[in-house]
Design an enzyme around this catalytic site. Structure first.
Site, PDB file in Angstrom:
ATOM      1  N   CYS A 136     -10.053  -2.249   7.300  1.00 40.88           N
ATOM      2  CA  CYS A 136      -9.084  -1.292   7.810  1.00 40.88           C
ATOM      3  C   CYS A 136      -9.171  -0.023   6.956  1.00 40.88           C
ATOM      4  CB  CYS A 136      -7.672  -1.875   7.746  1.00 40.88           C
ATOM      5  SG  CYS A 136      -7.113  -2.230   6.049  1.00 40.88           S
ATOM      6  N   THR A 160       2.845  -6.918   4.277  1.00 44.54           N
ATOM      7  CA  THR A 160       2.271  -6.235   5.445  1.00 44.54           C
ATOM      8  C   THR A 160       1.257  -7.057   6.214  1.00 44.54           C
ATOM      9  OG1 THR A 160       0.567  -5.217   4.056  1.00 44.54           O
ATOM     10  CG2 THR A 160       2.601  -3.969   4.404  1.00 44.54           C
ATOM     11  N   CYS A 183      -2.228   0.924  -0.706  1.00 42.29           N
ATOM     12  CA  CYS A 183      -2.305   1.242   0.726  1.00 42.29           C
ATOM     13  C   CYS A 183      -1.043   1.954   1.197  1.00 42.29           C
ATOM     14  CB  CYS A 183      -2.504  -0.049   1.512  1.00 42.29           C
ATOM     15  SG  CYS A 183      -2.551   0.182   3.302  1.00 42.29           S
ATOM     16  N   HIS A 236       2.253 -13.688  -4.191  1.00 38.41           N
ATOM     17  CA  HIS A 236       1.215 -12.729  -3.803  1.00 38.41           C
ATOM     18  C   HIS A 236       1.448 -11.389  -4.500  1.00 38.41           C
ATOM     19  CE1 HIS A 236      -1.153 -10.024  -1.241  1.00 38.41           C
ATOM     20  NE2 HIS A 236      -1.781 -11.082  -0.780  1.00 38.41           N
ATOM     21  N   HIS A 246      -8.801  -9.008  -1.074  1.00 37.60           N
ATOM     22  CA  HIS A 246      -9.097 -10.431  -1.117  1.00 37.60           C
ATOM     23  C   HIS A 246     -10.350 -10.745  -0.303  1.00 37.60           C
ATOM     24  CE1 HIS A 246      -4.722 -11.528  -2.353  1.00 37.60           C
ATOM     25  NE2 HIS A 246      -5.492 -11.239  -3.377  1.00 37.60           N
ATOM     26  N   GLU A 279       1.074  -8.325  -3.577  1.00 39.16           N
ATOM     27  CA  GLU A 279       1.801  -7.320  -2.814  1.00 39.16           C
ATOM     28  C   GLU A 279       3.291  -7.633  -2.773  1.00 39.16           C
ATOM     29  OE1 GLU A 279       2.559  -5.982   1.729  1.00 39.16           O
ATOM     30  OE2 GLU A 279       0.472  -6.537   1.257  1.00 39.16           O
ATOM     31  N   SER A 318      -6.884 -14.434   1.503  1.00 32.28           N
ATOM     32  CA  SER A 318      -6.508 -13.251   2.264  1.00 32.28           C
ATOM     33  C   SER A 318      -5.436 -13.616   3.283  1.00 32.28           C
ATOM     34  CB  SER A 318      -7.734 -12.671   2.982  1.00 32.28           C
ATOM     35  OG  SER A 318      -7.354 -11.748   3.983  1.00 32.28           O
ATOM     36  N   SER A 319      -4.238 -13.085   3.112  1.00 30.25           N
ATOM     37  CA  SER A 319      -3.129 -13.428   4.007  1.00 30.25           C
ATOM     38  C   SER A 319      -3.381 -12.977   5.436  1.00 30.25           C
ATOM     39  CB  SER A 319      -1.826 -12.811   3.490  1.00 30.25           C
ATOM     40  OG  SER A 319      -1.433 -13.409   2.279  1.00 30.25           O
ATOM     41  N   ASN A 320      -3.961 -11.792   5.616  1.00 34.72           N
ATOM     42  CA  ASN A 320      -4.169 -11.328   6.984  1.00 34.72           C
ATOM     43  C   ASN A 320      -5.241 -12.148   7.691  1.00 34.72           C
ATOM     44  OD1 ASN A 320      -6.810  -9.516   7.381  1.00 34.72           O
ATOM     45  ND2 ASN A 320      -6.062  -9.167   5.300  1.00 34.72           N
TER      46      ASN A 320
END
Length: 411
Positions: free
Chosen positions: A55, A245, A147, A175, A85, A177, A313-315
């Site tokens: 992204c 996020t 970000c 985490h 990540h 973030e 990686s959470s996303n």
């Protein structure tokens, strides 16, 4: 006065651009896009999600890391944790002589080796308020790649805490973030936070809100996920919802509705706005990747999904969680997971990687491909090449199922 804090790179985009292109772009991926994101070879059909991989925020963070190394070739450069990540990206960062510091809740311990002449890159997730203050006090050069979507969440957290609302964060409390976001609430007098990982944890929180659970019972579960000195009786009267996020958007909406329902049950509808606030703080790139996967799944013509991204990686985890109930899903973190006769992968929520033999059956197979926002095209391309090789094919063999639809002429 020497500038010590940078948020916009060093104006070296033209110098590092060619390096980034060679390192992270993929001709295989570009070919698949050219063929309409849908191509075939050797009896395999590949469908690539319309939105996947790097992204803007991740691309910017990686770009700034390369610019930093270019700008300070003779200095020690540290990263205050993984920049994103993804194992491939972080290994390439290390190969440039940038040291990734181990995680620690204690800034003094984490940054003990950092000296005044050193450079520290802050990752896309951001760092906590105490960590930033500690680093600024050292007088070292700081390159902040946080970000913009994360910064947007921080603004909402400040609004909540300023107005006396305890911040409820939908995210993983450990985490990077989420820790950074939570720390923003503590910059205000009487600011507090509590983190809920999922709907199940939210429901247990709501048991307290509805008077079905004691404060002691609640804190026995959430002690590590709440601000110091958290008092449920005092701090859960007014709440504002924010989120990490990269969480699953549909789950955040369920968390929001679960909280709202409990508060209405306690306070009634007349006072709901005075007791509960919620803003959409899922980043647009996360949402776009989730929407693209949903579009693929709605087609119903996939035999399996390959989800590519770091296991932490959470996303990427969110993408795998969307796919797994609908179609056979393999979540892998790098191309070497594709072996000659097996695939190494991790079931979402599992603590370790597993291995499945005979995963690619004979005959026609339709494979969906997506990747988390921290996964570069180069990794996606190598995964595609390894799968093609299992059928004795290369990227040059890829053709559009319907050339007219692809909008290109296939020779």
């Amino acid at each position: 006065m020497t500038q010590l804090y940078f948020q916009k790179g060093f104006g070296l985009k033209s110098e590092v651009g060619p390096i980034l292109a060679r390192t992270y772009e993929s001709q295989v991926v570009e070919r698949l896009k050219l063929l309409g994101y849908h191509a075939e070879a050797g009896g395999l059909g590949f469908k690539l999600a319309r939105e996947f991989g790097f992204c803007y925020g991740v691309d910017r963070a990686v770009d700034y890391a390369y610019q930093t190394r270019q700008r300070f070739p003779d200095r020690r450069v540290f990263l205050s944790g993984e920049i994103i990540h993804n194992p491939d990206v972080n290994q390439r960062i290390r190969a440039m002589g940038i040291e990734i510091l181990e995680d620690s809740l204690d800034p003094e311990h984490r940054f003990a080796r950092v000296a005044v002449d050193d450079v520290v890159i802050l990752p896309a997730f951001g760092v906590s308020v105490p960590e930033l203050a500690h680093l600024k006090a050292k007088g070292c050069v700081l390159v902040d790649t946080t970000c913009g979507s994360v910064l947007n969440v921080w603004k909402k957290v400040h609004f909540y805490a300023r107005d006396g609302y305890t911040v409820i964060i939908h995210g993983k409390h450990h985490h990077e973030e989420t820790r950074a976001t939570a720390s923003q609430a503590l910059t205000h007098p009487n600011g507090h936070y509590l983190c809920v990982r999922d709907v199940a944890e939210t429901e247990r929180l709501c048991e307290f809100i509805m008077g079905r659970r004691t404060a002691a019972e609640l804190m026995a579960e959430f002690a590590e996920a709440a601000s110091p000195g958290f008092d449920p009786d005092r701090d859960l009267r007014r709440m504002g919802l924010a989120n990490q996020t990269t969480m699953l958007m549909s789950e955040t909406l369920k968390v929001q509705e679960t909280l709202r329902r409990a508060i209405v049950g306690r306070e009634g509808t007349a006072d709901i706005d005075a007791c509960f606030r919620a803003f959409d703080t899922i980043c647009s790139a996360t949402q776009e990747r989730q929407d693209a996967v949903l579009d693929m799944l709605k087609g119903g013509d996939l035999d399996m999904m390959i989800v590519i991204g770091g296991y932490n990686s959470s996303n990427t985890q969110a993408l795998a969680r969307m796919c797994a109930p609908r179609v056979r899903t393999f979540y892998i973190d790098n191309p070497t997971c594709i072996e000659e006769t097996a695939i190494r992968h991790r079931v979402v929520g599992a603590p370790v990687e597993g291995r499945t033999g005979g995963w690619l059956p004979a005959g026609p197979v339709s494979i969906g491909i997506t990747a988390g926002a921290s996964t570069p095209d180069s990794v996606v391309g190598e995964v595609l090449e390894r799968i093609l090789a299992m059928r004795g094919c290369t990227a040059a063999d890829l053709v559009a199922p319907n050339p007219a639809q692809a909008g290109v002429k296939i020779s």
